[in-house]
Write an enzyme that holds these catalytic residues in place. Sequence first.
Site, PDB file in Angstrom:
ATOM      1  CB  SER A 135     -69.361  31.401 -30.045  1.00  0.00           C
ATOM      2  OG  SER A 135     -70.599  31.988 -29.701  1.00  0.00           O
ATOM      3  CD  GLU A 136     -71.412  28.874 -27.255  1.00  0.00           C
ATOM      4  OE1 GLU A 136     -70.593  28.625 -26.355  1.00  0.00           O
ATOM      5  OE2 GLU A 136     -71.755  30.026 -27.575  1.00  0.00           O
ATOM      6  CB  SER A 137     -75.410  26.103 -33.677  1.00  0.00           C
ATOM      7  OG  SER A 137     -74.783  27.031 -34.545  1.00  0.00           O
ATOM      8  CG  HIS A 168     -74.757  33.279 -26.052  1.00  0.00           C
ATOM      9  ND1 HIS A 168     -73.619  32.508 -26.197  1.00  0.00           N
ATOM     10  CD2 HIS A 168     -75.232  33.483 -27.309  1.00  0.00           C
ATOM     11  CE1 HIS A 168     -73.426  32.265 -27.479  1.00  0.00           C
ATOM     12  NE2 HIS A 168     -74.369  32.844 -28.179  1.00  0.00           N
TER      13      HIS A 168
END
Length: 277
Positions: free
Chosen positions: A43-45, A74
């Site tokens: 979902s994210e990096s 997060h």
Amino acid sequence: MDFSLVDVFGVADFGGNPVAVIHDATSLDTEAMQRITRWLNLSESTFLLPPTDAQADYRVRIFTLERELPFAGHPTLGTCHAWLRAGGTPHDPGRIVQQCEAGLVPVRNDSGGLAFAAPPLIRSGSVDDATLDEIAGILGIGRDRIVDAAWTDNGPGWVTVLLGSAKEVLALEPARSHPGRIDIGVVGLYPPGSEAAYEVRAIFTAGFGSLVEDPVTGSLNASVAQWLLESGRVTAPYTAAQGTRLDRTGRVSVSQADGQLWIGGNTRTLFRGEAAF
């Protein structure tokens, strides 16, 4: 470049939301960061960089599969955890300062773990009828099931609806695609005396018309907490649950200290390695 895969908010290993943290990313431009994020398919990096503000301990750029975000929760906790594990030394041992596109974000580090200071909302207030109709359609429910709604945007674009109970939230079967961009939070209270105050689900546009559910979402939990505390529906400290329908054990701690709202949870590095390109 080293990288870390950090589990954030999970009660047990592999129970929270993973974030990929790329260390020493000064050689990467924006296009490369976006391509790496899409390839990793999380979902994210995030990409760690030296700070450009003297008050900050490090700088981070946060990417989803589709775009760069000014702030996300997060990734903030996961990046701070990875930076500390890699030997980062903050100016103040108990208070790390993260620099991101949204500005400076304090992160508290004490016996309870890491917690970030909830950033101010950039959009709040009531939700127009057209947007509520759109949300109800995506969630597959009638408008009458929505008890209340508010814009809860602290960067990603969240708009949140309150349903009658946590049970109703868990029963939702949202649509898997939608032609427009939207970031929806859904909240329902648990009965008094429950382990968690409420259940959260996050449905957002992931690119190419797809809608996905995020396992555990720090930014949304921060803005939902601000909304529910202000409306008197909850009192801090408390725990929020998220990820139940995805077989995750996400638990988010919400507390207040010195006039500041803090959003915290477990952080664990589960994989470490190095880039081979």
